[in-house]
Design a protein around this motif. Structure first.
Motif, mmCIF file in Angstrom:
data_model
loop_
_atom_site.group_PDB
_atom_site.id
_atom_site.type_symbol
_atom_site.label_atom_id
_atom_site.label_comp_id
_atom_site.label_asym_id
_atom_site.label_seq_id
_atom_site.Cartn_x
_atom_site.Cartn_y
_atom_site.Cartn_z
ATOM 1 N N VAL A 220 0.723 31.138 9.515
ATOM 2 C CA VAL A 220 1.509 29.921 9.313
ATOM 3 C C VAL A 220 2.778 29.922 10.165
ATOM 4 C CG1 VAL A 220 2.971 30.683 7.378
ATOM 5 C CG2 VAL A 220 2.163 28.300 7.476
ATOM 6 N N LYS A 221 3.142 31.076 10.724
ATOM 7 C CA LYS A 221 4.269 31.195 11.656
ATOM 8 C C LYS A 221 5.549 30.549 11.123
ATOM 9 C CE LYS A 221 1.286 31.249 15.746
ATOM 10 N NZ LYS A 221 0.909 30.546 16.986
ATOM 11 N N PRO A 222 6.095 31.051 10.016
ATOM 12 C CA PRO A 222 7.326 30.462 9.477
ATOM 13 C C PRO A 222 8.522 30.722 10.380
ATOM 14 C CG PRO A 222 6.831 32.514 8.369
ATOM 15 C CD PRO A 222 5.653 32.221 9.233
ATOM 16 N N THR A 223 9.553 29.918 10.208
ATOM 17 C CA THR A 223 10.773 30.106 10.983
ATOM 18 C C THR A 223 11.423 31.442 10.661
ATOM 19 O OG1 THR A 223 11.106 27.714 10.796
ATOM 20 C CG2 THR A 223 12.926 28.996 11.689
ATOM 21 N N TYR A 245 1.094 41.999 18.040
ATOM 22 C CA TYR A 245 1.204 40.594 17.615
ATOM 23 C C TYR A 245 2.668 40.215 17.402
ATOM 24 C CZ TYR A 245 0.195 36.256 15.105
ATOM 25 O OH TYR A 245 0.139 34.935 14.716
ATOM 26 N N LEU A 246 3.416 41.046 16.684
ATOM 27 C CA LEU A 246 4.798 40.708 16.362
ATOM 28 C C LEU A 246 5.696 40.730 17.590
ATOM 29 C CD1 LEU A 246 5.300 42.539 12.947
ATOM 30 C CD2 LEU A 246 5.065 40.081 13.351
ATOM 31 N N LYS A 247 5.335 41.511 18.595
ATOM 32 C CA LYS A 247 6.113 41.512 19.839
ATOM 33 C C LYS A 247 6.198 40.108 20.438
ATOM 34 C CE LYS A 247 5.181 46.214 21.540
ATOM 35 N NZ LYS A 247 4.456 46.973 22.578
ATOM 36 N N LYS A 248 5.179 39.298 20.198
ATOM 37 C CA LYS A 248 5.109 37.963 20.797
ATOM 38 C C LYS A 248 5.510 36.865 19.824
ATOM 39 C CE LYS A 248 1.158 39.745 23.402
ATOM 40 N NZ LYS A 248 -0.319 39.689 23.567
ATOM 41 N N TYR A 249 5.996 37.237 18.631
ATOM 42 C CA TYR A 249 6.331 36.239 17.611
ATOM 43 C C TYR A 249 7.533 35.423 18.068
ATOM 44 C CZ TYR A 249 6.604 34.286 12.910
ATOM 45 O OH TYR A 249 6.588 33.437 11.828
ATOM 46 N N PHE A 262 6.721 52.057 14.743
ATOM 47 C CA PHE A 262 6.532 50.617 14.570
ATOM 48 C C PHE A 262 7.833 49.867 14.856
ATOM 49 C CE2 PHE A 262 6.035 46.774 11.888
ATOM 50 C CZ PHE A 262 4.844 46.292 12.402
ATOM 51 N N LEU A 263 8.953 50.385 14.352
ATOM 52 C CA LEU A 263 10.251 49.755 14.600
ATOM 53 C C LEU A 263 10.566 49.719 16.097
ATOM 54 C CD1 LEU A 263 12.287 51.416 11.708
ATOM 55 C CD2 LEU A 263 11.707 48.986 11.874
ATOM 56 N N ASN A 264 10.249 50.800 16.796
ATOM 57 C CA ASN A 264 10.485 50.831 18.240
ATOM 58 C C ASN A 264 9.620 49.816 18.968
ATOM 59 O OD1 ASN A 264 12.519 52.758 18.522
ATOM 60 N ND2 ASN A 264 11.074 54.451 18.425
ATOM 61 N N GLY A 265 8.400 49.621 18.474
ATOM 62 C CA GLY A 265 7.483 48.714 19.147
ATOM 63 C C GLY A 265 7.776 47.247 18.907
ATOM 64 N N VAL A 266 8.430 46.920 17.771
ATOM 65 C CA VAL A 266 8.579 45.524 17.354
ATOM 66 C C VAL A 266 10.001 44.995 17.505
ATOM 67 C CG1 VAL A 266 8.445 43.948 15.374
ATOM 68 C CG2 VAL A 266 6.621 45.633 15.754
#
Length: 588
Positions: A220-223, A245-249, A262-266
């Motif tokens: 749903v891609k919320p703000t 996926y979250l890198k491109k959010y 994970f924190l480093n990647g996102v």
């Protein structure tokens, strides 16, 4: 009940969190001074919204947060810039999950135009398929937005407002026409096979329904996307997919995660909750560590210099005594100011108590192999699917093995076979007759009596043959303190402490059983990073065997000497390290 909630023309996707808001009896009101106050039965939040109504940035001044009568944040500033991805850090019990719930339930003022999704529980068991459950959220969102458009069109000049344009942009972003295809792609990335995508949500376990909830949140891609430990129910492959996926959010993310990798990647930013304050750092987790260390070094120098000056002032005042009363009084005033400055400097320092615990030595003395699998095959009764076929291996007290592979391949089942919770369909499992095995799994925390304190629970758990407690309360307090559970958190009912703190209670319980072999099934869920590092040190110092199932790449890297892949009915060694395995997953 619909799983969406709206607050006066507010696009607010709360999922189950919205229902719990009503259930907890949230009271929200604007104060006479313009501030906003909201509270549940045990949470109180106050703050003043600074951001413009049309802005996608969120700035709340004079922000305070308390739970169970304890101040978590005091007179801080909450800042979330649109399009940034924040990692929320803090020790267990600092208030990270409480902060996410406060934002997700809109218990502080947030612009009506900002839609929010708080992921903190699994999707409900329903007759919808997994794909239908994911598509459903954007269909409902589109319908609600279209209704809001109609209301604006009924108003004079409504079609000329910024909100009218924003709604049209949001409807286009939802792209309902291609929803089913895209929903399948998201579910596939989270580990759902085509067959699983068509299963009803009531047919899934809680862990898989949590993945469905995560898929809905992403879809749903919320703000403002709020994620509380989103990797807890994911295997390593799904963790890698979610990271990419979250890198491109394109909107704002605020997440709590125990995984440094994970924190480093996102993350583009780190929000650090400590000493009832919120501090902000640009960059990923590793950058935060470096900058924080530099800041602490500078503050430590200032504190030492201030202490030295204060000591000199004290000596001067002592020498002056009553002979030069006026001059002594002036020196005393200067001392008070210097003391206040010193306290301010010390308050800036991260003075979090280091966690350092250990598992009791098992004493060894068992000839290898202490546990053997010979031609083991297994499938659950009534299930046609075979999890293992002709599996043979042996482990000993020097084993340090990480089990990796997709969810559902049988990693947890393999551990159950080791402890005898389930029996093989064929083949033979041989154990040394003196072998003591302790298995950590998520259901151990479910078995805690939350009406008891940690000390009461552990004292009641270890008794002699006559039913007398083996440990007195003070001795148990000392033991629990070694696991990072100190002060009030030792003696209040465990219902009032965080999930991560409850896990520390379980680790203390495990250590007191003095096992020869530890089987750890996702031990890092809900733990803060400091405790995970302490866990790694405890594993490395343990003189028994360890078999680990974890989605935390860094923990595996710290403790595992062997990596075994559980997949396709087999258990086979991976010939490289865990970093190479991550790259292998990324390339798939």
């Amino acid at each position: 009940m619909a799983s969406q909630a709206r607050v006066t023309k507010t696009v607010a996707v709360f999922e189950a969190a919205s229902r719990r808001t009503v259930g907890r009896g949230v009271v929200s009101e604007q104060q006479a001074d313009g501030t906003f106050q909201s509270s549940t039965t045990h949470i109180t939040a106050t703050g003043s919204l600074v951001s413009d109504d049309t802005s996608k940035d969120i700035i709340i001044d004079n922000f305070s947060l308390a739970a169970w009568g304890t101040n978590l944040i005091k007179d801080g500033t909450l800042k979330l810039a649109h399009g940034r991805r924040y990692g929320l850090l803090g020790v267990n019990g600092a208030g990270k999950s409480t902060l996410l719930k406060t934002l997700g339930n809109r218990e502080v003022p947030i612009q009506n135009a900002i839609d929010i999704y708080l992921l903190d529980r699994e999707f409900d068991p329903t007759d919808m398929t997994a794909v239908e459950a994911v598509v459903d959220i954007v269909v409902r969102e589109k319908e609600a937005l279209e209704q809001e458009l109609e209301e604006l069109l009924d108003q004079d000049g409504g079609s000329e407002t910024p909100r009218f344009e924003a709604i049209n942009d949001r409807i286009n972003e939802l792209d309902v026409g291609t929803a089913e295809r895209r929903a399948k792609e998201v579910l596939h990335g989270l580990g759902f096979s085509p067959e699983m995508q068509q299963m009803k949500t009531r047919e899934f376990s809680g862990g898989w329904r949590m993945r469905i909830a995560l898929a809905r949140a992403l879809f749903v891609k919320p703000t403002l996307l709020l994620l509380d430990e989103p990797t807890n129910h994911l295997d390593l492959g799904a963790c890698v997919w979610l990271e990419e996926y979250l890198k491109k959010y394109s909107h704002t993310v605020l997440l709590v995660s125990h995984s440094q990798d994970f924190l480093n990647g996102v993350c583009t930013d780190i929000m650090h909750l400590h000493n009832r304050k919120l501090d902000y750092y640009n960059g990923d987790y590793d950058t935060f560590v470096v900058v924080r260390a530099q800041k602490d070094a500078t503050l430590t120098k200032k504190a030492k210099a201030a202490e030295k000056q204060l000591s000199k002032m004290q000596d001067t005042v002592a020498r002056l005594g009553q002979k030069v009363a006026k001059q002594a009084k002036q020196k005393e005033k200067a001392m008070v100011k210097k003391t206040e400055k010193l306290e301010d400097v010390k308050d800036e320092l991260v003075q979090e108590k280091a966690v350092s615990f250990r598992f009791n030595d098992c004493g060894g003395g068992l000839a290898p192999p202490v546990l053997q699998f010979r031609d083991i095959s297994f499938n659950y009764p009534g299930k046609s699917r075979v999890l293992f076929k002709d599996v043979t291996f042996g482990v000993d007290l020097e084993s340090r093995i990480a089990l990796v592979g997709p969810n559902g391949a049988g990693k947890s089942t393999l551990l159950k076979l080791m402890v005898g919770e389930v029996q093989p369909t064929s083949g033979e499992i041989r154990k040394h007759h003196h072998l003591r095995i302790a298995r950590f799994h998520q259901h151990l925390t479910d078995q805690l009596d939350l009406s008891l304190s940690a000390v009461q629970y552990l004292c009641a758990s270890f008794k002699d043959e006559d039913g007398n407690a083996l440990y007195k309360e003070q001795a148990m307090r000392n033991i629990v303190g070694k696991y990072g559970l100190t002060g009030k958190s030792q003696v209040v009912p465990m219902s009032q402490i965080s999930d991560g703190q409850r896990r520390r209670v379980v680790f203390a319980w495990l250590a007191l059983t003095t096992p020869h072999m530890l089987l750890l099934d996702e031990p890092t869920n809900h733990l803060d990073i400091e405790t995970i590092d302490a866990l790694a040190e405890a594993i490395n110092a343990f003189d028994g065997g360890v078999i680990l199932v974890s989605h935390d790449f860094r923990l595996i890297e710290q403790v595992a000497q062997e990596i075994w892949i559980v997949q396709d009915e087999k258990v086979e060694p991976w010939e490289d390290d865990i970093r190479a395995y991550k790259e292998h997953l990324r390339s798939m």
